[in-house]
Design a protein around this motif. Structure first.
Motif, short mmCIF file in Angstrom:
data_model
loop_
_atom_site.label_atom_id
_atom_site.label_comp_id
_atom_site.label_asym_id
_atom_site.label_seq_id
_atom_site.Cartn_x
_atom_site.Cartn_y
_atom_site.Cartn_z
N ASP A 121 43.76 43.89 47.17
CA ASP A 121 43.97 42.47 46.69
C ASP A 121 44.02 41.40 47.53
O ASP A 121 43.54 41.04 46.88
CB ASP A 121 45.30 42.70 45.59
N LYS A 122 45.53 41.60 48.50
CA LYS A 122 45.48 40.82 49.30
C LYS A 122 44.53 40.12 49.75
O LYS A 122 43.82 38.68 50.62
CB LYS A 122 46.23 40.84 50.42
N ASP A 123 43.68 40.98 50.93
CA ASP A 123 42.20 40.75 51.78
C ASP A 123 41.10 40.00 50.60
O ASP A 123 40.22 39.29 50.99
CB ASP A 123 42.04 41.55 52.41
N LEU A 124 41.53 40.66 49.15
CA LEU A 124 39.80 39.88 48.21
C LEU A 124 40.08 38.75 48.30
O LEU A 124 39.78 38.05 48.08
CB LEU A 124 40.36 40.86 46.88
N HIS A 125 41.69 38.19 47.87
CA HIS A 125 41.30 36.54 47.89
C HIS A 125 41.20 35.38 48.86
O HIS A 125 41.44 34.70 48.56
CB HIS A 125 43.28 36.54 46.94
N SER A 126 41.00 36.09 50.31
CA SER A 126 40.95 35.50 51.05
C SER A 126 38.32 35.60 51.65
O SER A 126 38.33 35.06 52.43
CB SER A 126 41.30 36.31 52.63
N LEU A 127 38.41 36.19 50.22
CA LEU A 127 36.75 36.62 50.45
C LEU A 127 35.79 35.08 50.68
O LEU A 127 34.78 35.20 51.19
CB LEU A 127 35.99 37.32 49.75
N GLY A 128 37.11 34.55 49.55
CA GLY A 128 36.20 32.54 49.14
C GLY A 128 36.88 31.87 48.37
O GLY A 128 37.51 32.39 48.11
N LYS A 129 35.94 31.07 47.99
CA LYS A 129 35.96 30.59 46.91
C LYS A 129 35.84 30.87 45.60
O LYS A 129 36.12 30.10 44.16
CB LYS A 129 35.61 28.91 47.05
N ASP A 130 34.56 31.94 45.60
CA ASP A 130 34.85 32.03 44.18
C ASP A 130 34.85 34.16 44.07
O ASP A 130 35.33 34.53 44.64
CB ASP A 130 33.02 32.56 44.53
N PRO A 131 35.77 34.18 43.60
CA PRO A 131 37.37 35.16 43.37
C PRO A 131 36.46 35.71 42.51
O PRO A 131 36.49 37.20 42.41
CB PRO A 131 37.90 34.65 42.33
N ARG A 132 34.77 35.87 41.86
CA ARG A 132 34.46 36.58 41.24
C ARG A 132 33.34 37.86 41.89
O ARG A 132 32.80 38.52 41.30
CB ARG A 132 33.36 35.93 40.16
N THR A 133 33.89 37.30 43.15
CA THR A 133 32.58 38.30 43.89
C THR A 133 33.39 39.32 43.74
O THR A 133 33.00 40.80 43.33
CB THR A 133 32.80 38.35 45.29
N ALA A 134 34.59 39.61 43.56
CA ALA A 134 35.86 40.90 43.45
C ALA A 134 35.58 41.62 42.38
O ALA A 134 35.35 42.70 42.49
CB ALA A 134 37.24 40.61 44.17
N LEU A 135 34.94 40.55 41.31
CA LEU A 135 35.31 41.51 40.15
C LEU A 135 33.99 42.50 40.47
O LEU A 135 33.96 43.11 39.19
CB LEU A 135 34.51 40.81 39.36
N VAL A 136 33.06 42.81 41.63
CA VAL A 136 32.40 43.87 40.98
C VAL A 136 32.77 45.57 41.90
O VAL A 136 31.96 46.23 41.20
CB VAL A 136 31.20 43.42 42.33
N LEU A 137 34.47 45.12 42.04
CA LEU A 137 34.74 46.09 42.22
C LEU A 137 35.67 47.19 41.13
O LEU A 137 35.97 48.28 40.95
CB LEU A 137 36.17 45.83 43.44
#
Length: 439
Positions: A121-137
Motif C-alpha cells: 500500500d505504501k508503494d501504491l501511494h507513490s504511483l502518482g497523482k491518480d490513486p484510482r490506478t491502484a483500484l484495479v487491484l
C-alpha cells in the motif's frame, strides 16, 4: 447495515457481489437473468439511483469494506464482479494507468506472492497523482480475502470489465488464477479474457471493453462470447447528415448476424413502449427519427475537429459528458447553432438501460456514462454463470424496469446508508442551509 429483518428480506439468496457498482449496469443485467446481486458503491448519487431501482447496495468504499466490514457480505455470494474506475486507464484521460501498467503488473505478483500488504500500500501511494490506478487491484484483494477467511468459500465465478488498456492486466490475472500459486493456496480457475465491442452485442453505441471471466474447474472450458451483431465500420469515409438514408439496413447486409443497432432504432423502440415517458418528437422529421450528433470530444487527435454520428448509426461511446453532445436535425440547424441535447432517459437507453429506469440523485449524466451497458452485461454474465447466451425473451424483457415501491427504496437506503457514520466521509454532510449536500 441496519435492521436485520429488512436485510433478511432483501439479501436472501444474493449470489453476485458487484464492486464499484455504479448505478447498476451489471446488477440490472443480473436481474433480467434471474440472479440477485448486491453492490458496493462510493458515490451517493449512484446509490440513490440504486435504491430507487430496488437494487441492494452498501454505500461504502470498496477498500474499507474489504478491510473492516467483510463479514457483512452475505455468505450466499459466490460470484465476484466489478469494473474498477477506468479514468486513469482511459484514452480520454491523462493515461496515468497506461503508463503504470508494468508497475501494476508487479503489484499483482507481489500481492499473490504474499508480501506485506502495508508495504504494498505504501508503494501504491507513490504511483502518482491518480490513486484510482491502484483500484484495479481490488478484485484480486477481495478474492484473496475470501480464500483466507475461514468461514468463506472461494468465489466460484469472477467477472471483471475495464477499458481496453487494462487487457494486459486481465491477462496477468488470468495466468495467476490458472496457476493457484502463492496466496491463492492452490485454488485454481479456468480463466479467459477478451476485448469486446458493445455494438456487436446489440448495444446502440460503439464502446470497447476488456473483460475477464474466470470460474472454478468442473464446468468445461470457457468459450468466447458469440457476437449477435455486425461491427460498426469506423472508417467509412466522409458523409453528412443528408446521407443517413443511404446507409445499409439490416436487410441489406448478408449473413446470419444482424446489423448494428442505430440510435434512431433504439430511441424509437423505447418511445413506443407502454407508458414510455420519452418525448422524442423533437428528434423526428415527418414522423421519422432523423438527426445527427456532434461529439463533445475532438476527433483524429484534433480537439477542434468534433466527430459526427448520424441517427442511423450507433452512438459515440456514452461518457459522463454525453449531455454536452449537440443534437441537430439538419445542416441548417447546425449552421444556425440551433441544437438539442439527449435527455438522461435517452442517454440511458443508448447504454441499454430500460427506458423507465429511475435515475436519481445528482450528476445523472456521469452515472449513465460510468455504467456498464446492461445488455453487454447480460451476455457476459450469462456466459460466465450458465455457459450460454441470454435468451431472446430475456433480452426483450430488459427494455422495461419493474415498478419499485417507495417502501422498498426506503428499506434499501436503510441497509446502505442507515448508519451514516459508516458511509464515506462528508457524503451526508449538512450545509448551512440545513440541506444535505446530495439528495
Amino acid at each position: 447495515m441496519n435492521s436485520p429483518g429488512t436485510q433478511a428480506h432483501h439479501l436472501d439468496d444474493v449470489r453476485i457481489l458487484d464492486l464499484f457498482a455504479g448505478p447498476g449496469g451489471l446488477d440490472v443485467a443480473a436481474h433480467f437473468l434471474g440472479f440477485k446481486s448486491i453492490g458496493i458503491e462510493l458515490d451517493r448519487n449512484a446509490c440513490e439511483t440504486r435504491y430507487a431501482a430496488g437494487l441492494p447496495t452498501i454505500h461504502a468504499d470498496v477498500s474499507v469494506m474489504r478491510e473492516t466490514r467483510f463479514d457483512e457480505i452475505p455468505k450466499s455470494v459466490d460470484v465476484l464482479a466489478g469494473g474498477p474506475p477506468c479514468q486513469s486507464f482511459s484514452v480520454a484521460g491523462k493515461g496515468a494507468g497506461r503508463k503504470a501498467l508494468e508497475t501494476v503488473d508487479e503489484f499483482i505478483h507481489r500481492l499473490v506472492g504474499g508480501e506485506d500488504e502495508a508495504e504494498i500500500d505504501k508503494d501504491l501511494h507513490s504511483l502518482g497523482k491518480d490513486p484510482r490506478t491502484a483500484l484495479v487491484l481490488e478484485p484480486l484483494r477481495w478474492l484473496l480475502k475470501a480464500i483466507e477467511t475461514e468461514d468463506r468459500d472461494p468465489y466460484k465465478v469472477i467477472v471483471l470489465e475495464q477499458v481496453p488498456a487494462v487487457l494486459p492486466l486481465w491477462e496477468v490475472y488470468a495466468k495467476l488464477l490458472r496457476s493457484g500459486e502463492g496466496r491463492l493456496r492452490g485454488v485454481k480457475y479456468e480463466a479467459e479474457c477478451w476485448e469486446l465491442k458493445t455494438e456487436q452485442f446489440g448495444v446502440p453505441q460503439t464502446r470497447t471493453r476488456a473483460v475477464l471471466v474466470a470460474r472454478r474447474p468442473g464446468h468445461g472450458a470457457i468459450q468466447p462470447l458469440e457476437t449477435t451483431h455486425l461491427p460498426f465500420d469506423l472508417h467509412r469515409g466522409k458523409r453528412n447528415a443528408a446521407q443517413a438514408d443511404m446507409l445499409p439496413t439490416e436487410s441489406a447486409i448478408p449473413g446470419p448476424k444482424q446489423s448494428w443497432v442505430s440510435m434512431a432504432e433504439a430511441l424509437d423502440t423505447a418511445s413506443k413502449l407502454e407508458n414510455s415517458a420519452m418525448a422524442t418528437s423533437r428528434l423526428r422529421t415527418g414522423g421519422k427519427m432523423k438527426f445527427f450528433v456532434v461529439s463533445n470530444y475532438g476527433s483524429g487527435g484534433d480537439p477542434k475537429n468534433r466527430g459526427r454520428r448520424l441517427s442511423s448509426e450507433p452512438s459515440f461511446t456514452v461518457t459522463g459528458k454525453i449531455s454536452r453532445n449537440k443534437v441537430y436535425k439538419s445542416d441548417a440547424e447546425y449552421e444556425a447553432e440551433k441544437y438539442d441535447r439527449f435527455t438522461i432517459a435517452e442517454s440511458g437507453v443508448l447504454q441499454t438501460f430500460p427506458h423507465n429506469f429511475p435515475w436519481s440523485g445528482n450528476d445523472r449524466a456521469q452515472q449513465v456514462g460510468n455504467a456498464v451497458p446492461p445488455r453487454l452485461g447480460m451476455h457476459v454474465l450469462s456466459k460466465a454463470l450458465r455457459g450460454d447466451a441470454p435468451s431472446d425473451a430475456e433480452l426483450e424483457s430488459a427494455t422495461t424496469w419493474p415498478s419499485v415501491p417507495q417502501t422498498t427504496t426506503d428499506e434499501l437506503r436503510d441497509i446502505g446508508c442507515g448508519d451514516q457514520g459508516r458511509c464515506p466521509p462528508d457524503e451526508h454532510k449538512v450545509t448551512r442551509s440545513g440541506r444535505k449536500s446530495a439528495p
